[in-house]
Design an enzyme around this catalytic site. Structure first.
Site, PDB file in Angstrom:
ATOM      1  N   ASN A  63      -6.759  -0.382  -4.263  1.00  0.00           N
ATOM      2  CA  ASN A  63      -5.596  -0.528  -5.144  1.00  0.00           C
ATOM      3  C   ASN A  63      -5.622  -1.961  -5.658  1.00  0.00           C
ATOM      4  O   ASN A  63      -5.307  -2.891  -4.926  1.00  0.00           O
ATOM      5  CB  ASN A  63      -4.310  -0.260  -4.350  1.00  0.00           C
ATOM      6  CG  ASN A  63      -3.061  -0.565  -5.156  1.00  0.00           C
ATOM      7  OD1 ASN A  63      -3.120  -0.688  -6.379  1.00  0.00           O
ATOM      8  ND2 ASN A  63      -1.932  -0.697  -4.476  1.00  0.00           N
ATOM      9  N   LYS A  81      -3.742  -3.303  -7.755  1.00  0.00           N
ATOM     10  CA  LYS A  81      -2.403  -3.803  -8.096  1.00  0.00           C
ATOM     11  C   LYS A  81      -2.457  -4.493  -9.477  1.00  0.00           C
ATOM     12  O   LYS A  81      -3.197  -4.031 -10.341  1.00  0.00           O
ATOM     13  CB  LYS A  81      -1.882  -4.736  -7.000  1.00  0.00           C
ATOM     14  CG  LYS A  81      -2.050  -4.140  -5.611  1.00  0.00           C
ATOM     15  CD  LYS A  81      -1.260  -4.854  -4.555  1.00  0.00           C
ATOM     16  CE  LYS A  81      -1.644  -4.320  -3.189  1.00  0.00           C
ATOM     17  NZ  LYS A  81      -0.704  -4.661  -2.139  1.00  0.00           N
ATOM     18  N   HIS A 115       3.770   4.104  -4.105  1.00  0.00           N
ATOM     19  CA  HIS A 115       3.384   2.887  -3.387  1.00  0.00           C
ATOM     20  C   HIS A 115       4.636   2.105  -2.986  1.00  0.00           C
ATOM     21  O   HIS A 115       5.619   2.071  -3.742  1.00  0.00           O
ATOM     22  CB  HIS A 115       2.466   2.016  -4.253  1.00  0.00           C
ATOM     23  CG  HIS A 115       1.817   0.919  -3.477  1.00  0.00           C
ATOM     24  ND1 HIS A 115       2.468  -0.268  -3.212  1.00  0.00           N
ATOM     25  CD2 HIS A 115       0.608   0.843  -2.870  1.00  0.00           C
ATOM     26  CE1 HIS A 115       1.665  -1.033  -2.484  1.00  0.00           C
ATOM     27  NE2 HIS A 115       0.534  -0.390  -2.264  1.00  0.00           N
ATOM     28  N   GLU A 129       5.323  -0.917  -3.069  1.00  0.00           N
ATOM     29  CA  GLU A 129       5.765  -1.939  -4.032  1.00  0.00           C
ATOM     30  C   GLU A 129       6.560  -1.290  -5.177  1.00  0.00           C
ATOM     31  O   GLU A 129       7.477  -1.907  -5.721  1.00  0.00           O
ATOM     32  CB  GLU A 129       4.545  -2.713  -4.559  1.00  0.00           C
ATOM     33  CG  GLU A 129       4.027  -3.668  -3.493  1.00  0.00           C
ATOM     34  CD  GLU A 129       2.544  -3.962  -3.565  1.00  0.00           C
ATOM     35  OE1 GLU A 129       1.920  -3.703  -4.610  1.00  0.00           O
ATOM     36  OE2 GLU A 129       1.995  -4.441  -2.553  1.00  0.00           O
ATOM     37  N   GLU A 174       1.074   4.153   4.810  1.00  0.00           N
ATOM     38  CA  GLU A 174       1.050   2.701   4.662  1.00  0.00           C
ATOM     39  C   GLU A 174       2.316   2.078   5.261  1.00  0.00           C
ATOM     40  O   GLU A 174       3.365   2.039   4.593  1.00  0.00           O
ATOM     41  CB  GLU A 174       0.977   2.337   3.174  1.00  0.00           C
ATOM     42  CG  GLU A 174      -0.261   2.867   2.489  1.00  0.00           C
ATOM     43  CD  GLU A 174      -0.694   1.964   1.340  1.00  0.00           C
ATOM     44  OE1 GLU A 174      -1.825   1.477   1.401  1.00  0.00           O
ATOM     45  OE2 GLU A 174       0.104   1.720   0.424  1.00  0.00           O
ATOM     46  N   GLY A 223      -0.291  -6.221   2.605  1.00  0.00           N
ATOM     47  CA  GLY A 223      -0.410  -7.565   2.047  1.00  0.00           C
ATOM     48  C   GLY A 223       0.058  -8.663   2.982  1.00  0.00           C
ATOM     49  O   GLY A 223       0.248  -9.805   2.559  1.00  0.00           O
ATOM     50  N   SER A 240      -3.471  -3.878   5.070  1.00  0.00           N
ATOM     51  CA  SER A 240      -4.379  -4.949   5.507  1.00  0.00           C
ATOM     52  C   SER A 240      -5.657  -4.419   6.161  1.00  0.00           C
ATOM     53  O   SER A 240      -6.192  -5.036   7.076  1.00  0.00           O
ATOM     54  CB  SER A 240      -3.654  -5.933   6.439  1.00  0.00           C
ATOM     55  OG  SER A 240      -2.550  -6.519   5.751  1.00  0.00           O
TER      56      SER A 240
HETATM   57  C1  PEP Z   1      -2.002  -1.489  -0.667  1.00  0.00           C
HETATM   58  O1  PEP Z   1      -1.745  -2.123  -1.685  1.00  0.00           O
HETATM   59  O2  PEP Z   1      -1.873  -0.256  -0.663  1.00  0.00           O
HETATM   60  C2  PEP Z   1      -2.442  -2.209   0.516  1.00  0.00           C
HETATM   61  C3  PEP Z   1      -2.652  -1.532   1.617  1.00  0.00           C
HETATM   62  O3  PEP Z   1      -2.604  -3.579   0.398  1.00  0.00           O
HETATM   63  P1  PEP Z   1      -3.312  -4.554   1.469  1.00  0.00           P
HETATM   64  O4  PEP Z   1      -4.610  -3.889   1.857  1.00  0.00           O
HETATM   65  O5  PEP Z   1      -3.499  -5.827   0.755  1.00  0.00           O
HETATM   66  O6  PEP Z   1      -2.396  -4.636   2.642  1.00  0.00           O
END
Ligand code: PEP
Length: 251
Positions: free
Chosen positions: A9, A11, A95, A97, A167, A173, A213
């Site tokens: 992703n 972003k 997501h 975010e 997630e 992040g 992460s």
């Molecule tokens: C994501 O954006 O779905 C995500 C898991 O980000 P990160 O790997 O940076 O935690």
């Protein structure tokens, strides 16, 4: 046998020229690694360039959101038909975010998912608990409820075009990762809820990714877990060697 799906992703990162350069860098690294599906979900304006660069490779390009109406007065939005027409196969929906900063709810996530499926797109459906919910010991209830609401009115046949990305919001992040056991357990809870809704056979076919992460260091252990069928990767999807190492962990 479920197949690993390793999805990046991006972003709000990578202009079209940056995406082209990135795909050109990672393409030879992942060439022939066909034990998993490899997807990068790009910003809308970057999708075309990324698709062009990925042509003829084992890399697929997806989008990061889609609106639920077919067309009309929804300034700034993109429809499923638009994505489909330019050859997009996958779209991220729900997501954290989007939920956190743009007012997405399980209701709109469900509407978007239905619209995407109706247009023939495959959905990476994201859900997960926030830190306070994990600390309060209600993770299972939260992800169970999200699973039910997000999948409301979706048939078993349609579910074949959905991948769920578990997630935990506290891990996205932040550099904090769920332990492999936490990831396995919660992905297992989601699978059990799906089994209640659609039957065990359907649930066993469902691909459930972990996201939060995931990186080159922790991917192998996370992916070794029974209920973890892949990863949705943010930060590490912007660095070719790191993402390639995650693909290797899925081989
Ligand atoms: C994501 O954006 O779905 C995500 C898991 O980000 P990160 O790997 O940076 O935690």
């Amino acid at each position: 046998m479920r197949r690993y799906v390793i999805a990046g992703n991006w972003k709000m990162n990578f202009t079209p020229s940056e995406a082209t350069a990135f795909i050109n860098e990672i393409k030879p690294l992942v060439e022939g690694k066909n034990n998993c599906d490899i997807i990068f979900c790009a910003p809308f304006v970057t999708i075309g360039a990324a698709m062009e660069a990925a042509k003829g490779s084992n890399i697929k390009i997806g989008a990061q959101n889609v609106h639920f109406e077919e067309k009309g007065a929804f300034t700034g939005e993109i429809s499923a038909k638009m994505l489909k027409e330019i050859g997009v196969e996958y779209v991220i929906i729900g997501h954290s975010e989007r939920r956190q900063y743009f007012g997405e709810t399980d209701y709109t996530v469900n509407l978007r998912t239905k619209a995407a499926l109706a247009a023939g797109l495959k959905v990476l459906l994201c859900l997960g608990e926030v830190k306070e919910e994990r600390l309060a010991g209600i993770t299972n209830e939260v992800v169970g409820m999200q699973t039910k609401l997000d999948l409301a009115g979706i048939s078993a046949e349609e579910l074949k075009n959905i991948i769920i990305a578990y997630e935990p919001v506290w891990a996205i992040g932040t550099g904090l990762t769920a332990t492999p056991e936490q990831a396995d357990e919660t992905c297992g809870v989601i699978r059990d809820v799906v089994a209640d809704l659609y039957g065990r056979e359907v649930a066993e076919e469902l691909i459930i990714q972990y996201g939060g992460s995931m990186n080159d260091k922790n991917a192998a252990e996370l992916l070794s877990k029974t209920n973890v069928d892949g990863g949705l990767i943010g930060g590490a999807s912007l660095v070719a060697e790191k993402f390639n190492a995650i693909v290797d962990a899925a081989q």
